[in-house]
Design a protein around this motif. Structure first.
Motif, PDB file in Angstrom:
ATOM      1  N   MET A  17       0.835  -1.204   0.000  1.00 60.29           N
ATOM      2  CA  MET A  17       0.000   0.000   0.000  1.00 60.29           C
ATOM      3  C   MET A  17       0.868   1.251   0.000  1.00 60.29           C
ATOM      4  SD  MET A  17      -1.046   2.487   2.386  1.00 60.29           S
ATOM      5  CE  MET A  17      -0.781   1.629   3.933  1.00 60.29           C
ATOM      6  N   MET A  18       1.939   1.245   0.791  1.00 64.80           N
ATOM      7  CA  MET A  18       2.869   2.372   0.816  1.00 64.80           C
ATOM      8  C   MET A  18       3.520   2.562  -0.542  1.00 64.80           C
ATOM      9  SD  MET A  18       3.144   3.993   3.791  1.00 64.80           S
ATOM     10  CE  MET A  18       4.822   4.581   4.005  1.00 64.80           C
ATOM     11  N   GLN A  19       3.889   1.475  -1.194  1.00 65.26           N
ATOM     12  CA  GLN A  19       4.544   1.570  -2.500  1.00 65.26           C
ATOM     13  C   GLN A  19       3.582   2.118  -3.542  1.00 65.26           C
ATOM     14  OE1 GLN A  19       7.915   1.042  -3.007  1.00 65.26           O
ATOM     15  NE2 GLN A  19       7.337   2.151  -4.874  1.00 65.26           N
ATOM     16  N   ARG A  20       2.314   1.707  -3.471  1.00 70.60           N
ATOM     17  CA  ARG A  20       1.326   2.254  -4.409  1.00 70.60           C
ATOM     18  C   ARG A  20       1.213   3.769  -4.250  1.00 70.60           C
ATOM     19  NH1 ARG A  20      -1.437  -2.603  -3.127  1.00 70.60           N
ATOM     20  NH2 ARG A  20      -2.735  -1.620  -1.505  1.00 70.60           N
ATOM     21  N   ALA A  21       1.242   4.224  -3.010  1.00 71.07           N
ATOM     22  CA  ALA A  21       1.154   5.666  -2.754  1.00 71.07           C
ATOM     23  C   ALA A  21       2.373   6.394  -3.310  1.00 71.07           C
ATOM     24  CB  ALA A  21       1.012   5.920  -1.262  1.00 71.07           C
ATOM     25  N   LYS A  22       3.549   5.823  -3.092  1.00 74.57           N
ATOM     26  CA  LYS A  22       4.774   6.439  -3.612  1.00 74.57           C
ATOM     27  C   LYS A  22       4.747   6.478  -5.137  1.00 74.57           C
ATOM     28  CE  LYS A  22       7.727   5.021   0.258  1.00 74.57           C
ATOM     29  NZ  LYS A  22       8.920   4.231   0.656  1.00 74.57           N
ATOM     30  N   ASP A  23       4.273   5.403  -5.743  1.00 70.55           N
ATOM     31  CA  ASP A  23       4.180   5.354  -7.201  1.00 70.55           C
ATOM     32  C   ASP A  23       3.216   6.419  -7.721  1.00 70.55           C
ATOM     33  OD1 ASP A  23       5.942   3.240  -7.187  1.00 70.55           O
ATOM     34  OD2 ASP A  23       4.400   1.694  -7.447  1.00 70.55           O
ATOM     35  N   ALA A  24       2.237   6.783  -6.876  1.00 73.52           N
ATOM     36  CA  ALA A  24       1.258   7.803  -7.263  1.00 73.52           C
ATOM     37  C   ALA A  24       1.773   9.218  -7.011  1.00 73.52           C
ATOM     38  CB  ALA A  24      -0.041   7.590  -6.509  1.00 73.52           C
ATOM     39  N   GLY A  25       2.966   9.329  -6.398  1.00 77.64           N
ATOM     40  CA  GLY A  25       3.566  10.632  -6.178  1.00 77.64           C
ATOM     41  C   GLY A  25       3.497  11.146  -4.756  1.00 77.64           C
ATOM     42  N   VAL A  26       3.009  10.316  -3.822  1.00 78.46           N
ATOM     43  CA  VAL A  26       2.928  10.737  -2.420  1.00 78.46           C
ATOM     44  C   VAL A  26       4.282  10.494  -1.764  1.00 78.46           C
ATOM     45  CG1 VAL A  26       1.664  10.533  -0.256  1.00 78.46           C
ATOM     46  CG2 VAL A  26       0.509  10.031  -2.422  1.00 78.46           C
ATOM     47  N   SER A  27       4.865  11.554  -1.207  1.00 76.04           N
ATOM     48  CA  SER A  27       6.213  11.417  -0.653  1.00 76.04           C
ATOM     49  C   SER A  27       6.275  11.647   0.850  1.00 76.04           C
ATOM     50  CB  SER A  27       7.159  12.407  -1.342  1.00 76.04           C
ATOM     51  OG  SER A  27       6.697  13.738  -1.162  1.00 76.04           O
ATOM     52  N   ARG A  28       5.213  12.181   1.437  1.00 69.93           N
ATOM     53  CA  ARG A  28       5.197  12.367   2.901  1.00 69.93           C
ATOM     54  C   ARG A  28       3.847  11.932   3.445  1.00 69.93           C
ATOM     55  NH1 ARG A  28       7.713  17.366   1.543  1.00 69.93           N
ATOM     56  NH2 ARG A  28       9.905  17.429   2.148  1.00 69.93           N
ATOM     57  N   PHE A  29       3.906  11.241   4.586  1.00 72.73           N
ATOM     58  CA  PHE A  29       2.707  10.716   5.224  1.00 72.73           C
ATOM     59  C   PHE A  29       2.718  11.155   6.692  1.00 72.73           C
ATOM     60  CE2 PHE A  29       4.331   7.940   1.952  1.00 72.73           C
ATOM     61  CZ  PHE A  29       3.226   7.503   1.232  1.00 72.73           C
ATOM     62  N   PHE A  30       1.757  11.982   7.073  1.00 72.22           N
ATOM     63  CA  PHE A  30       1.678  12.439   8.458  1.00 72.22           C
ATOM     64  C   PHE A  30       0.669  11.570   9.209  1.00 72.22           C
ATOM     65  CE2 PHE A  30       3.743  15.932   6.429  1.00 72.22           C
ATOM     66  CZ  PHE A  30       4.595  16.426   7.402  1.00 72.22           C
ATOM     67  N   ILE A  31       1.115  11.061  10.352  1.00 72.04           N
ATOM     68  CA  ILE A  31       0.400   9.992  11.051  1.00 72.04           C
ATOM     69  C   ILE A  31      -0.186  10.494  12.365  1.00 72.04           C
ATOM     70  CG2 ILE A  31       0.561   7.623  11.884  1.00 72.04           C
ATOM     71  CD1 ILE A  31       1.408   8.011   8.909  1.00 72.04           C
ATOM     72  N   PRO A  32      -1.520  10.607  12.466  1.00 72.50           N
ATOM     73  CA  PRO A  32      -2.136  11.059  13.714  1.00 72.50           C
ATOM     74  C   PRO A  32      -2.208   9.945  14.748  1.00 72.50           C
ATOM     75  CG  PRO A  32      -3.824  10.559  12.107  1.00 72.50           C
ATOM     76  CD  PRO A  32      -2.512  10.365  11.404  1.00 72.50           C
ATOM     77  N   ALA A  33      -2.160  10.343  16.007  1.00 74.06           N
ATOM     78  CA  ALA A  33      -2.323   9.391  17.111  1.00 74.06           C
ATOM     79  C   ALA A  33      -3.795   9.265  17.473  1.00 74.06           C
ATOM     80  CB  ALA A  33      -1.517   9.849  18.323  1.00 74.06           C
TER      81      ALA A  33
END
Length: 254
Positions: free
Chosen positions: A21-37
């Motif tokens: 899933m992370m790789q699919r996002a990177k392939d789509a151009g997403v380079s930063r993921f902010f993670i809420p608690a």
């Protein structure tokens, strides 16, 4: 470059395919993921996520309003312990939720106010969860407003007036899948909001954009939100991605 400012990548719904899933996002151009608690029961999963993807994920710490129960003081102590020993990029997600349960409303307000004060002490932005509680949220923000208060109104679904009021407290509007819904409503006035106040998010695994509505959301689907905003603002995909990523950098101090 696209930034997903709000995604629960440690969710159990991603247990079977987190890396893919992370790789699919990177392939789509997403380079930063902010993670809420959410609360202490998810902390270990968040920390493991950071170990697995140290260059990609940026953690927040906070107590989610729906996790404010009888033990909320213990949960707040957990948050305070972590923000005193580790660097985070925001205090979140925090706020007030009157949709699921109003029995702890007073405690939610107290927890929200306390965490805002910690954010200002740490010079961190806040990420606000608001559901059926705009008046209550604004009441707290009014008491805490200052030049060092900044953040994101996560999953903004309010009116134009509420958007402008949120912006007045130095908040960006977190725009995700709801903008693509036929009954989402915010798409009818977003063009009146300057793009400098907008950041992108998915809230995955929740709130998947059209045409994936009702399915598990993931960060790769943020491109559907970019497409929608490009139509609303009359800008290119690349321009929307660039502007919103810069906005996220301004908020998170990157």
């Amino acid at each position: 470059m696209i930034t997903d400012t709000h995604t629960h990548l440690y969710s159990d719904q991603f247990n079977e395919d987190q890396a893919a899933m992370m790789q699919r996002a990177k392939d789509a151009g997403v380079s930063r993921f902010f993670i809420p608690a959410i609360d202490s029961s998810h902390t270990d999963s968040m920390m493991q996520l950071e170990k697995n993807f140290p260059e990609d994920v940026f953690l927040m710490m906070g107590l989610h309003p729906t996790s404010v129960k009888d033990n909320y003081l213990e949960e707040l102590a957990h948050v305070k312990e972590w923000i005193d020993k580790k660097d985070f990029y925001a205090i979140g997600e925090i706020g007030i939720d009157s949709y699921w349960d109003k029995s702890f409303l007073t405690q939610q307000q107290e927890a929200f106010k306390t965490q805002i004060q910690w954010a200002k002490e740490k010079k961190l932005p806040i990420v606000i969860h608001c559901r059926d509680a705009f008046d209550e949220i604004f009441e707290v923000l009014e008491t805490e407003k200052s030049e060092d208060l900044r953040g994101i109104f996560h999953c903004f679904t309010g009116t134009l007036d509420q958007a402008q009021q949120a912006i007045s407290y130095h908040m960006k509007l977190g725009i995700g899948g709801v903008a693509t819904f036929k009954n989402g409503k915010i798409d009818t006035f977003l063009h009146k909001i300057d793009m400098k106040h907008i950041v992108l998010e998915t809230d995955s695994p929740y709130l998947a954009p059209a045409p994936f509505r009702g399915k598990r959301n993931e960060s790769a689907y943020i491109t559907k939100v970019v497409d929608k905003l490009a139509t609303i603002y009359g800008l290119s995909f690349k321009e929307i991605a660039s502007i919103t990523t810069q906005n996220s950098k301004d908020i998170f101090g990157i």
